[in-house]
Design a protein around this motif. Structure first.
Motif, PDB file in Angstrom:
ATOM      1  N   VAL A 263       0.859  -1.184   0.000  1.00 51.03           N
ATOM      2  CA  VAL A 263       0.000   0.000   0.000  1.00 51.03           C
ATOM      3  C   VAL A 263       0.896   1.235   0.000  1.00 51.03           C
ATOM      4  O   VAL A 263       1.683   1.433   0.933  1.00 51.03           O
ATOM      5  CB  VAL A 263      -0.916   0.014   1.242  1.00 51.03           C
ATOM      6  N   PRO A 264       0.825   2.057  -1.036  1.00 54.34           N
ATOM      7  CA  PRO A 264       1.717   3.220  -1.096  1.00 54.34           C
ATOM      8  C   PRO A 264       1.305   4.296  -0.105  1.00 54.34           C
ATOM      9  O   PRO A 264       0.118   4.468   0.190  1.00 54.34           O
ATOM     10  CB  PRO A 264       1.564   3.711  -2.534  1.00 54.34           C
ATOM     11  N   SER A 265       2.284   5.000   0.413  1.00 48.48           N
ATOM     12  CA  SER A 265       1.993   6.166   1.244  1.00 48.48           C
ATOM     13  C   SER A 265       1.391   7.258   0.369  1.00 48.48           C
ATOM     14  O   SER A 265       1.766   7.429  -0.798  1.00 48.48           O
ATOM     15  CB  SER A 265       3.275   6.684   1.894  1.00 48.48           C
ATOM     16  N   LEU A 266       0.453   8.010   0.935  1.00 46.62           N
ATOM     17  CA  LEU A 266      -0.175   9.104   0.188  1.00 46.62           C
ATOM     18  C   LEU A 266       0.423  10.464   0.536  1.00 46.62           C
ATOM     19  O   LEU A 266      -0.041  11.487   0.024  1.00 46.62           O
ATOM     20  CB  LEU A 266      -1.688   9.126   0.449  1.00 46.62           C
ATOM     21  N   LEU A 267       1.450  10.488   1.366  1.00 46.88           N
ATOM     22  CA  LEU A 267       2.127  11.758   1.627  1.00 46.88           C
ATOM     23  C   LEU A 267       2.729  12.274   0.321  1.00 46.88           C
ATOM     24  O   LEU A 267       3.409  11.549  -0.400  1.00 46.88           O
ATOM     25  CB  LEU A 267       3.221  11.562   2.674  1.00 46.88           C
ATOM     26  N   ASN A 268       2.423  13.525  -0.010  1.00 47.81           N
ATOM     27  CA  ASN A 268       2.892  14.185  -1.241  1.00 47.81           C
ATOM     28  C   ASN A 268       2.321  13.574  -2.518  1.00 47.81           C
ATOM     29  O   ASN A 268       2.820  13.820  -3.611  1.00 47.81           O
ATOM     30  CB  ASN A 268       4.428  14.181  -1.311  1.00 47.81           C
ATOM     31  N   VAL A 269       1.225  12.806  -2.389  1.00 48.44           N
ATOM     32  CA  VAL A 269       0.678  12.111  -3.559  1.00 48.44           C
ATOM     33  C   VAL A 269       0.203  13.075  -4.637  1.00 48.44           C
ATOM     34  O   VAL A 269       0.220  12.746  -5.831  1.00 48.44           O
ATOM     35  CB  VAL A 269      -0.470  11.167  -3.126  1.00 48.44           C
TER      36      VAL A 269
END
Length: 348
Positions: A263-269
């Motif tokens: 699951v990718p991090s959404l910080l700065n997405v």
């Protein structure tokens, strides 16, 4: 944040993330959501065998940008993870040293130090492993770290830097540790949601707060849990154009793990399109709509998508100033150690 601010003698453990319970707050009452979301720490976990100091960070920063870490002298870490693109790349999939396509879209390196594993397949358990894995990649660099170390040790400046940083010449282990040290300074703790959580009521717009409530109440937080906006588990995900990458199966060889991805991090997405492991989704609104349907079995309205996208924009942090700085690299070495004839690796 200046890198000196990160040089502290502390031992940190990975923050545990518990799944929040949906909050049915009044439309303009968002205080309850402060129990669901937390800001990321200013400093990531730092391993006891690779504590940060100025010399290690400086050496890692040089190696991060030095194209002599690749077989042909054409690519470097910064080639695919550039600050101009928030530590990622705007291509669907990155190009390797011979024009070959990577199997996956390039993750941003920002905040990677908080991840419990690296790459979509989770094949690298630490940043040190990730750095060496990129150098050894059949596509990215096609180099043997041992040969890279031997070559760069012939460059007078690198030997001195390595001795200052680790008390020894460059080696495979030192290269991995140095690049990882630099990457641990690439964190973005200053973003609108974090400022709001710390008491700045004007840091987020009303639309961003509506999106925050939707993000929590719809269940997005079950996988994209605060503070990193990922629980770092592996989840099944299929999309047209992404069939070439088998995800976690690459590591486990278990058929059940085919097409499961970290699951990718959404910080700065909001700053790192395109999306999915294959980079096949070009816009964030479209990605939000797809995830609503695939993961939540819900057709999000246009207004809901817009609000969630606005909230995701509140996760955009200020990049550390030193990430924008490309250092002058040491020069010298033996014949063929740099330039068009650079082909040191025996890797086919």
């Amino acid at each position: 944040m200046h890198r000196r601010a990160l040089i502290v003698a502390i031992a940190l453990s990975t923050t545990s993330v518990s799944l929040p319970i949906s909050v049915n707050a009044a439309e303009t009452d968002y205080e309850a959501y402060k129990e669901i979301f937390q800001p990321i720490p200013a400093i990531p976990p730092i391993p006891a065998d690779n504590l940060l100091n100025d010399a290690r960070i400086a050496l890692g920063q040089m190696l991060y940008w030095d194209r002599r870490t690749s077989k042909t002298g054409q690519t470097s870490c910064g080639f695919c993870h550039h600050p101009a693109y928030y530590g990622a790349e705007p291509m669907d999939r990155s190009l390797g040293v011979f024009g070959e396509l990577h199997a996956a879209n390039a993750h941003t390196v920002l905040n990677a130090a908080f991840h419990t594993s690296q790459f979509f397949s989770g094949s690298a358990p630490t940043l040190e492993d990730q750095a060496l894995g990129a150098i050894k990649s059949h596509v990215a660099s096609r180099s043997w770290p041992k040969e890279v170390a031997e070559r760069l040790n012939r460059v007078p400046g690198y030997g001195k830097l390595a001795q200052e940083a680790y008390g020894e010449d460059l080696s495979e282990e030192v290269i991995g540790k140095a690049i990882a040290s630099f990457m641990r300074t690439l964190v973005t703790p200053d973003y609108p949601l974090a400022r709001w959580l710390r008491g700045d009521e004007g840091a987020m717009t009303e639309q961003q707060k509506r999106g925050m409530a939707l993000f929590a109440d719809k269940g997005c937080v079950s996988c994209h849990a605060s503070p990193y906006f990922s629980n770092f588990t592996f989840q099944k995900f299929t999309i047209e154009g992404g069939e070439h990458h088998f995800g976690r199966y690459k590591v486990t060889k278990d058929e059940a793990d085919k097409f499961t991805y970290k699951v990718p991090s959404l910080l700065n997405v909001a700053k790192t399109p395109p999306y999915t492991h294959a980079g096949v989704v070009k816009s964030l609104p479209k990605m939000v709509a797809i995830m609503g349907k695939q993961m939540l079995d819900e057709d999000l309205s246009e207004g809901e998508v817009d609000d969630i996208v606005a909230f995701l924009d509140s996760l955009t942090g200020k990049m550390p100033s030193h990430f924008h700085y490309v250092p002058a690299l040491p020069v010298g070495g033996g014949e063929g150690d740099f330039g068009p004839s650079l082909t040191p690796s025996t890797k086919e």
